[in-house]
Design a protein around this motif. Structure first.
Motif, PDB file in Angstrom:
ATOM      1  N   HIS A  25     -15.089  18.662 -67.656  1.00  0.00           N
ATOM      2  CA  HIS A  25     -14.606  20.035 -67.494  1.00  0.00           C
ATOM      3  C   HIS A  25     -13.335  20.079 -66.644  1.00  0.00           C
ATOM      4  CE1 HIS A  25     -15.754  24.473 -66.424  1.00  0.00           C
ATOM      5  NE2 HIS A  25     -14.693  24.390 -67.206  1.00  0.00           N
ATOM      6  N   HIS A  30      -9.832  21.132 -68.753  1.00  0.00           N
ATOM      7  CA  HIS A  30      -8.701  21.807 -68.102  1.00  0.00           C
ATOM      8  C   HIS A  30      -7.526  20.838 -68.009  1.00  0.00           C
ATOM      9  CE1 HIS A  30     -10.329  25.770 -66.768  1.00  0.00           C
ATOM     10  NE2 HIS A  30     -11.439  25.158 -67.145  1.00  0.00           N
ATOM     11  N   HIS A  37     -10.773  24.058 -75.007  1.00  0.00           N
ATOM     12  CA  HIS A  37     -11.521  24.788 -73.979  1.00  0.00           C
ATOM     13  C   HIS A  37     -10.995  26.205 -73.758  1.00  0.00           C
ATOM     14  CE1 HIS A  37     -14.278  25.254 -70.686  1.00  0.00           C
ATOM     15  NE2 HIS A  37     -13.316  25.390 -69.787  1.00  0.00           N
ATOM     16  N   HIS A  41     -12.276  30.587 -72.307  1.00  0.00           N
ATOM     17  CA  HIS A  41     -11.745  31.430 -71.236  1.00  0.00           C
ATOM     18  C   HIS A  41     -11.068  32.672 -71.819  1.00  0.00           C
ATOM     19  CE1 HIS A  41     -12.398  29.035 -67.531  1.00  0.00           C
ATOM     20  NE2 HIS A  41     -12.464  28.023 -68.369  1.00  0.00           N
ATOM     21  N   HIS A 125     -15.700  30.373 -61.616  1.00  0.00           N
ATOM     22  CA  HIS A 125     -14.896  29.521 -62.497  1.00  0.00           C
ATOM     23  C   HIS A 125     -14.130  30.362 -63.526  1.00  0.00           C
ATOM     24  CE1 HIS A 125     -13.454  26.231 -64.862  1.00  0.00           C
ATOM     25  NE2 HIS A 125     -13.941  26.809 -65.951  1.00  0.00           N
TER      26      HIS A 125
HETATM   27 ZN   LIG Z   1     -13.303  26.067 -67.783  1.00  0.00          ZN
END
Ligand SMILES: [Zn+2]
Ligand SMILES: [Zn+2]
Length: 156
Positions: A25, A30, A37, A41, A125
């Motif tokens: 992660h 990221h 990913h 978000h 997060h």
């Molecule tokens: Zn993330």
């Protein structure tokens, strides 16, 4: 004795996956795989998100280990390691996708401080919706930092 080893391998696989999930992660999702990913978000369009492909990758690893390990008689360590990864995948799905993100309408409420702190840490997060600058990359393991932050937040 063998039985004990097998149980330890399953537990080891599970614990190792939390570390792997954290590392992946923080440094891969990221990092250079942000293109997958990113979808996690952003508001989801439809039932799935590109980020789900990571789950499929881990499932392929787990399934390969389970299948190759079960070709031996008795089953060898690969079967148990793959099984530990599978259990982690199920736990991750139930806690991250269902409990935290409510992709299925189950497990909405909990009275357990630990689970509430876990959800809180994951919301922290998600406060940062760009590639850089996010925090709290772990998942099932909640560090003391976020347990404390959660408790302070609740008081405020
Ligand atoms: Zn993330
Ligand atoms: Zn999330």
């Amino acid at each position: 004795m063998n039985y004990l080893w097998n149980v330890l391998i399953v537990i080891g696989g599970f614990v190792m996956m939390e570390a792997t999930a954290w590392f992946t992660h923080k440094y891969i999702m990221h990092g250079f795989m942000w293109r997958w990913h990113k979808s996690h978000h952003e508001p989801r369009v439809g039932r799935f998100e590109k980020n789900d492909l990571f789950g499929i990758c881990f499932a392929v690893v787990s399934a390969s280990l389970i299948i190759t390990g079960s070709l031996e008689s008795p089953f060898d360590w690969r079967f148990y390691l793959g099984f530990g990864i599978l259990l982690y995948g199920v736990a991750y799905f139930l806690v991250h996708d269902v409990f935290v993100h409510q992709r299925l309408p189950w497990l909405k409420h909990t009275n357990t401080t630990y689970f509430k702190a876990m959800r809180f840490a994951h919301k922290v997060h998600h406060k940062v919706n760009v590639k850089d600058g996010a925090e709290a990359f772990g998942f099932l393991f909640v560090s003391k930092k976020y347990l404390d932050k959660y408790r302070q937040n609740k008081k405020a």
